[in-house]
Design an enzyme around this catalytic site. Structure first.
Site, PDB file in Angstrom:
ATOM      1  N   GLU A   1      62.589  48.702  61.681  1.00  0.00           N
ATOM      2  CA  GLU A   1      61.366  48.708  62.502  1.00  0.00           C
ATOM      3  C   GLU A   1      60.994  47.322  63.007  1.00  0.00           C
ATOM      4  OE1 GLU A   1      61.364  48.255  59.321  1.00  0.00           O
ATOM      5  OE2 GLU A   1      59.988  46.562  59.211  1.00  0.00           O
TER       6      GLU A   1
ATOM      7  N   ASP B   1      56.129  47.709  54.674  1.00  0.00           N
ATOM      8  CA  ASP B   1      57.286  48.425  55.227  1.00  0.00           C
ATOM      9  C   ASP B   1      57.818  49.412  54.193  1.00  0.00           C
ATOM     10  OD1 ASP B   1      59.566  49.330  56.460  1.00  0.00           O
ATOM     11  OD2 ASP B   1      60.674  47.435  56.283  1.00  0.00           O
TER      12      ASP B   1
ATOM     13  N   ARG C   1      62.691  44.900  64.286  1.00  0.00           N
ATOM     14  CA  ARG C   1      63.257  44.552  65.590  1.00  0.00           C
ATOM     15  C   ARG C   1      62.538  45.277  66.722  1.00  0.00           C
ATOM     16  NH1 ARG C   1      69.128  46.464  63.752  1.00  0.00           N
ATOM     17  NH2 ARG C   1      68.236  45.792  61.770  1.00  0.00           N
TER      18      ARG C   1
ATOM     19  N   ASP D   1      63.611  52.560  59.399  1.00  0.00           N
ATOM     20  CA  ASP D   1      63.450  51.373  58.560  1.00  0.00           C
ATOM     21  C   ASP D   1      63.900  50.092  59.284  1.00  0.00           C
ATOM     22  OD1 ASP D   1      62.778  49.905  56.362  1.00  0.00           O
ATOM     23  OD2 ASP D   1      64.535  50.463  55.158  1.00  0.00           O
TER      24      ASP D   1
ATOM     25  N   LYS E   1      62.335  54.058  52.138  1.00  0.00           N
ATOM     26  CA  LYS E   1      63.091  53.183  51.233  1.00  0.00           C
ATOM     27  C   LYS E   1      63.082  53.777  49.826  1.00  0.00           C
ATOM     28  CE  LYS E   1      62.078  48.709  53.403  1.00  0.00           C
ATOM     29  NZ  LYS E   1      63.452  48.287  53.695  1.00  0.00           N
TER      30      LYS E   1
ATOM     31  N   LYS F   1      57.186  38.194  62.469  1.00  0.00           N
ATOM     32  CA  LYS F   1      57.191  39.625  62.137  1.00  0.00           C
ATOM     33  C   LYS F   1      55.997  39.905  61.234  1.00  0.00           C
ATOM     34  CE  LYS F   1      59.765  43.243  59.641  1.00  0.00           C
ATOM     35  NZ  LYS F   1      61.040  43.703  59.063  1.00  0.00           N
TER      36      LYS F   1
ATOM     37  N   ASP G   1      56.579  41.847  53.991  1.00  0.00           N
ATOM     38  CA  ASP G   1      57.276  41.989  55.273  1.00  0.00           C
ATOM     39  C   ASP G   1      56.483  41.366  56.436  1.00  0.00           C
ATOM     40  OD1 ASP G   1      59.727  42.752  56.289  1.00  0.00           O
ATOM     41  OD2 ASP G   1      59.069  44.761  56.883  1.00  0.00           O
TER      42      ASP G   1
END
Ligand code: BES
Ligand code: ZN
Ligand code: ZN
Length: 491
Positions: free
Chosen positions: A341, A262, A343, A339, A269, A257, A280
């Site tokens: 995101e 993020d 996946r 959020d 967030k 990933k 991230d």
């Protein structure tokens, strides 16, 4: 830090300190060379347990040196993890006294068998504990140099010791490389930056590299990945490295990933802790780190490595909650929370890598806060579609030091990620089991015939405490050694 293997002990070495490893079940009355050992050990409540240590009260040997005893735990439990952690503890203790050079007298039973593994682990413990991220500290006085020279005293005639040291150094360099990428801020580490790092690796080790920009990703139909990237000025990069070995019997896929930041996107967030989301891209750092190690170690196995690198930002062009997007697989996804995101980017990365003739795929991702709640900061969750494959990775993790715990991909929970108007929804309807429903979402994009394991590293990837022996307030480089060792075992 420079590490040397040395047969001579103490007398001939110009070091400031000597470190001894002591087993919990060794006979303390037999420490003839240290007349006060028993008394001092008692005072320090030292029993030889892992994590215990004490400095002997007087300096010994000629020239005079400080003496540090470090617990190794029980003989029967001793393995790479104990070796790694006791070496790490020694470094911390020596650093507390600003010691710049030391020698480590290996207990004869310490490196009895598994020499390569043990020396490698000791090397990792030494280097990784001694190295601190200090790139942005401009005050030279505040920069700590750490220990400069370390001698591991062993009988050199055995080539396995040399081999262990070399492997330990290579793995440590690879972990440090990953840590650096994670700890460095997102104003520096952009998708383009990750792409350039991948290109440097390809030049250094002869990997084939393919970097795809937005247009090329669009042509490939990567609607899920691009939907996440849309909100940011820093353009996405899809990164693909291939390592081909002569005589390889298998091709392994690594997916990381690669969210270089993020923010949550429109589903923003909370401010508190958002800065940590520079990490991230820890999955990406892990797969790049593993490629670096494998470029050096050259196992006889093929590797395909893929990162869908982008930023998740809120803006007028950002993906909105409620959007329905089309992934590269052709499957549609309803996005109820921007959020979730990771996946989305992974869905397309998984579809892409399955077209590269891989036999098995491992993805590493800082995917869910839920996994962190379930397993805490030291353990990653592993899920997969083949139990033998997962078991094998669990076994390797015990040696590599990257702790894993298996979570079930409970198929009954699929009902929670169904969408009434698309093929799947990117979040679950319920709060519970968030790491599992994220895993199930990914499984939706994996063909059964390919062995697949998903490792959620949200907990151990990055930490801002100072508790663990092997790393501190920085990226951990979690997974680098796991992937490298897995590839080596398949060599
Ligand atoms: N990158 C985060 C997950 C994360 C959280 C990693 C904390 C490391 C530490 C991920 O993209 C995310 O935001 N996940 C959401 C999913 C939710 C909206 C279903 C989460 O876990 O809260
Ligand atoms: Zn997120
Ligand atoms: Zn994320």
């Amino acid at each position: 830090m420079e590490i040397f293997l040395e047969e001579k002990k103490s007398k001939n070495l110009k070091t400031e300190a000597v470190v001894f490893g002591i087993f919990e079940d060794s006979d303390f009355s037999k420490k003839e060379n240290f007349p006060n050992f028993k008394k001092e050990a008692e005072r320090a409540k030292f029993k030889g347990n892992l994590g215990e240590s004490f400095f002997y009260s007087e300096k010994l040997f000629e020239p005079k040196k400080q003496v540090l005893f470090v617990g190794l735990g029980k003989k029967k439990d001793y393995g790479s993890q104990q070796a790694r952690n006791s070496a790490a503890l020694a470094v911390r203790k020596l650093q507390e006294r600003n010691i710049l050079s030391a020698e480590f007298w290996l207990h004869p039973e310490e490196a009895k068998d598994k020499k390569i593994e043990i020396i490698s682990a000791i090397t990792e413990g030494l280097i990784l504990t001694n190295t601190k991220y200090q790139r942005f500290i401009t005050d030279k006085e505040k920069i700590s140099k750490g220990i400069e020279e370390f001698f591991i005293c062993v009988k050199k005639e055995d080539k396995d010791f040399e081999k262990g040291l070399k492997i330990g150094e290579i793995l440590s360099e690879a972990v440090l490389f990953a840590r650096d990428l994670i700890t460095s801020p997102s104003n520096e580490i952009t998708p383009q930056y990750l792409a350039e790092e991948a290109l440097s690796l390809s030049k250094a080790y002869g990997f084939k590299a393919k970097i795809m920009d937005e247009k090329e990703c669009e042509k490939m139909g990567m609607g899920a990945f691009l939907a996440v990237a849309k909100g940011s000025q820093n353009k996405p990069r899809f990164i693909h490295l291939s390592y081909k070995a002569k005589g390889a019997k298998k091709t392994i896929g690594f997916v990381g990933k690669g969210l270089t930041f993020d923010s949550g996107g429109i589903s923003l967030k909370p401010a508190e802790g958002m800065g940590a989301m520079k990490s991230d891209m820890s999955g990406a750092a892990a797969v790049l780190g593993a490629m670096k190690a494998l470029g050096e170690l050259k196992p006889k196995v093929n590797i395909e490595m893929v990162i869908a690198a982008c930023e998740n930002m809120p803006s007028g062009s950002a993906m909105r909650p409620g959007a329905i997007i089309k992934s590269m697989s052709g499957k549609t996804i309803e996005v109820q929370n921007t959020d979730a995101e990771g996946r989305l980017t992974l869905a397309d990365a998984l579809t892409y890598i399955q077209k590269q003739n891989v036999d098995e795929v491992i993805d590493l991702a800082t995917l869910t806060g839920a996994c962190m709640i379930a397993l805490g900061t030291d353990i990653a969750g592993i899920m997969g579609n083949d139990n033998d494959f997962v078991d094998y990775l669990l076994k390797i993790s015990q040696k590599s030091g990257d702790a894993l715990w298996q979570l079930p991909l409970e198929s009954n929970y699929i009902r929670f990620i169904k969408s009434p108007i698309a093929d799947v929804c990117n979040i679950s309807r319920v709060r519970w089991g968030g790491a599992i429903t994220a895993g199930l979402f990914l499984k939706f994009f994996v063909e059964n015939k390919i062995k697949w394991a998903h490792i959620d590293i949200a907990g151990p990837a990055y930490r801002d405490d100072d508790l663990n022996e092997n790393h501190r307030a920085e990226g951990a480089g979690f997974g680098v050694r796991l992937l490298a060792k897995y590839a080596l075992e398949n060599s």
